[in-house]
Design a protein around this motif. Sequence first.
Motif, short mmCIF file in Angstrom:
data_model
loop_
_atom_site.label_atom_id
_atom_site.label_comp_id
_atom_site.label_asym_id
_atom_site.label_seq_id
_atom_site.Cartn_x
_atom_site.Cartn_y
_atom_site.Cartn_z
N PRO A 1 -4.42 -4.15 37.91
CA PRO A 1 -4.89 -4.43 36.54
C PRO A 1 -6.14 -3.66 36.16
O PRO A 1 -6.43 -3.50 34.96
CB PRO A 1 -5.16 -5.94 36.55
CG PRO A 1 -5.31 -6.30 37.98
CD PRO A 1 -4.45 -5.35 38.76
N ALA A 2 -6.91 -3.17 37.13
CA ALA A 2 -8.08 -2.36 36.82
C ALA A 2 -7.68 -0.92 36.46
O ALA A 2 -8.36 -0.24 35.68
CB ALA A 2 -9.05 -2.35 37.99
N ARG A 3 -6.57 -0.45 36.99
CA ARG A 3 -6.17 0.95 36.84
C ARG A 3 -6.04 1.39 35.38
O ARG A 3 -6.47 2.51 35.03
CB ARG A 3 -4.85 1.17 37.58
CG ARG A 3 -4.45 2.63 37.69
CD ARG A 3 -3.19 2.78 38.53
NE ARG A 3 -2.87 4.17 38.76
CZ ARG A 3 -1.66 4.71 38.59
NH1 ARG A 3 -0.66 3.95 38.17
NH2 ARG A 3 -1.44 5.98 38.84
N PRO A 4 -5.47 0.57 34.48
CA PRO A 4 -5.39 1.03 33.08
C PRO A 4 -6.74 1.35 32.46
O PRO A 4 -6.81 2.14 31.50
CB PRO A 4 -4.73 -0.15 32.37
CG PRO A 4 -3.88 -0.79 33.43
CD PRO A 4 -4.72 -0.67 34.67
N LEU A 5 -7.82 0.78 32.98
CA LEU A 5 -9.15 1.01 32.40
C LEU A 5 -9.48 2.49 32.39
O LEU A 5 -9.89 3.04 31.35
CB LEU A 5 -10.20 0.22 33.19
CG LEU A 5 -11.63 0.15 32.63
CD1 LEU A 5 -12.36 -1.04 33.23
CD2 LEU A 5 -12.44 1.42 32.91
N TRP A 6 -9.30 3.17 33.53
CA TRP A 6 -9.69 4.58 33.54
C TRP A 6 -8.64 5.46 32.88
O TRP A 6 -8.95 6.55 32.42
CB TRP A 6 -10.03 5.07 34.94
CG TRP A 6 -9.11 4.78 36.07
CD1 TRP A 6 -8.05 5.50 36.49
CD2 TRP A 6 -9.23 3.68 36.99
NE1 TRP A 6 -7.47 4.94 37.60
CE2 TRP A 6 -8.18 3.81 37.94
CE3 TRP A 6 -10.10 2.60 37.12
CZ2 TRP A 6 -7.99 2.91 38.99
CZ3 TRP A 6 -9.90 1.70 38.16
CH2 TRP A 6 -8.86 1.85 39.08
N PHE A 7 -7.40 4.99 32.76
CA PHE A 7 -6.43 5.73 31.96
C PHE A 7 -6.83 5.72 30.48
O PHE A 7 -6.76 6.74 29.80
CB PHE A 7 -5.04 5.13 32.12
CG PHE A 7 -4.29 5.66 33.31
CD1 PHE A 7 -3.20 6.51 33.15
CD2 PHE A 7 -4.67 5.33 34.61
CE1 PHE A 7 -2.51 7.01 34.23
CE2 PHE A 7 -3.98 5.83 35.71
CZ PHE A 7 -2.90 6.67 35.53
N LEU A 8 -7.23 4.57 30.00
CA LEU A 8 -7.64 4.46 28.59
C LEU A 8 -8.95 5.19 28.33
O LEU A 8 -9.12 5.85 27.31
CB LEU A 8 -7.77 2.98 28.21
CG LEU A 8 -6.49 2.15 28.28
CD1 LEU A 8 -6.80 0.68 28.01
CD2 LEU A 8 -5.46 2.65 27.28
N LEU A 9 -9.89 5.08 29.27
CA LEU A 9 -11.21 5.66 29.05
C LEU A 9 -11.16 7.19 29.04
O LEU A 9 -11.58 7.83 28.07
CB LEU A 9 -12.18 5.15 30.12
CG LEU A 9 -13.65 5.49 29.88
CD1 LEU A 9 -14.55 4.39 30.44
CD2 LEU A 9 -14.05 6.83 30.52
#
Length: 433
Positions: free
Chosen positions: A240-248
């Motif tokens: 669930p943390a992984r999408p954070l750096w994809f979006l950023l």
Amino acid sequence: MTAQQNDPGLDPYLIISSDCHAGLPTEEYRPYLDSRFHRAFDDFLGERDARREEATRLGIRNDAFAAKWFHDHEEGLRGGWDTAQRLKELDGDGVAAEVVFPDADAVDSRTAAPFGVGLGLSGDQDPELGMAGAQAHNRWLADFVSEHPERHCGVALLPVTGEVGRVVAEIHRAKESGLGALMIPSMWVDKAPYHDRRYDPVWAAAAECAMPVVTHSGAAPRHEYGDHLGIYVSEVTWWPARPLWFLLWSGVFERHPGLRFGVAESGCWWLPNLLWFMDRLYLGAHGGKKLSPFAELKRPPHEYLDRQIFVCATNTKRRELAQRYEIGVDNILWGSDFPHPEGTWPDTRAWLTKTFHDIPVAETRRMLGLAAAEVFGFDTGALAPLARRIGPTPAELGQDDDQSAVEASWARSREVGRHWLTDHDFPTLGVTP
């Protein structure tokens, strides 16, 4: 007039749990499901025993623990779908309001949303069944939170990897029905990753509707783990943390400054080092100089974090609180995880005392409720009378009346803050990495 009445700093806390769970016993979702999916729903129900046996075989389900858990908490667990019982449990914990995710039963999955689209929501689900199951849960949840809307922010399930037009339509429908946030899959599996521009209409709709987008721990590639449960628990908070750096890094937060994004029930222990690493790359650390400029970003990662990103840091740990000046106090939203056994219920008051006893009151107020109120749109004025009645006071959490001394004890950590930006020594090692 009492000293507490004279000093608002001693008032009871307005506590908002940023991570709670609710859901019907699975078979009771039928009235909320479009009739053309009833046959598939019957098949899904028929496979429950096999899924439970598989969970036991893999060690995910402990039979002895499950029997004791349901025996000891039978009445309280009805709060997973019974509004009156739920309010009784929240009041007992001192929780004035909550953010409501799916799947009340985290032991036997007896309250799983249709077709497994609750905490297991993932990009590998059939698009038709996935949206049908999500809408069934969203319809029920809208009814559920409407009884006491000031106390609940319902999180709509959003199978975002499906057809974009239908996804956007469900965002608007969920908003109109009274829901306040959106849970997307933490894993897209074989679908387009979240840096793909096909999702831009989704992020725009979420921002327009002022509905925070959240991932939640649960989904993981379990088929890869065999019976090695340690692998699963080591990775389940990473997905669930992984999408954070994809979006950023793909500029989603730059293109959609009104979008709020959060990661739920994955702790926040991983965030300080990640933020340090990302900031250093953006700001030109030696190891990143050979890379092309990060053209999608107009500011360093920590500024997007403070502007748009939050962590529903369920069962926040002492180690994480010690790192709060690197993470950002306002970026940490506490959660009780009611009614899951890994949460703090039904002993939340004792847990808060053990965890927050030496944290400054002003910061505690932010992390226990006020930051969540701002992210999820709770009316603190409407909740204030209830908080005064049920909320624990700072004294009840063991917090010292002499806040100047408490503040002073944390002064050095606060001054150092994000050490890579303040040029102070790293607070633990005494060096500046």
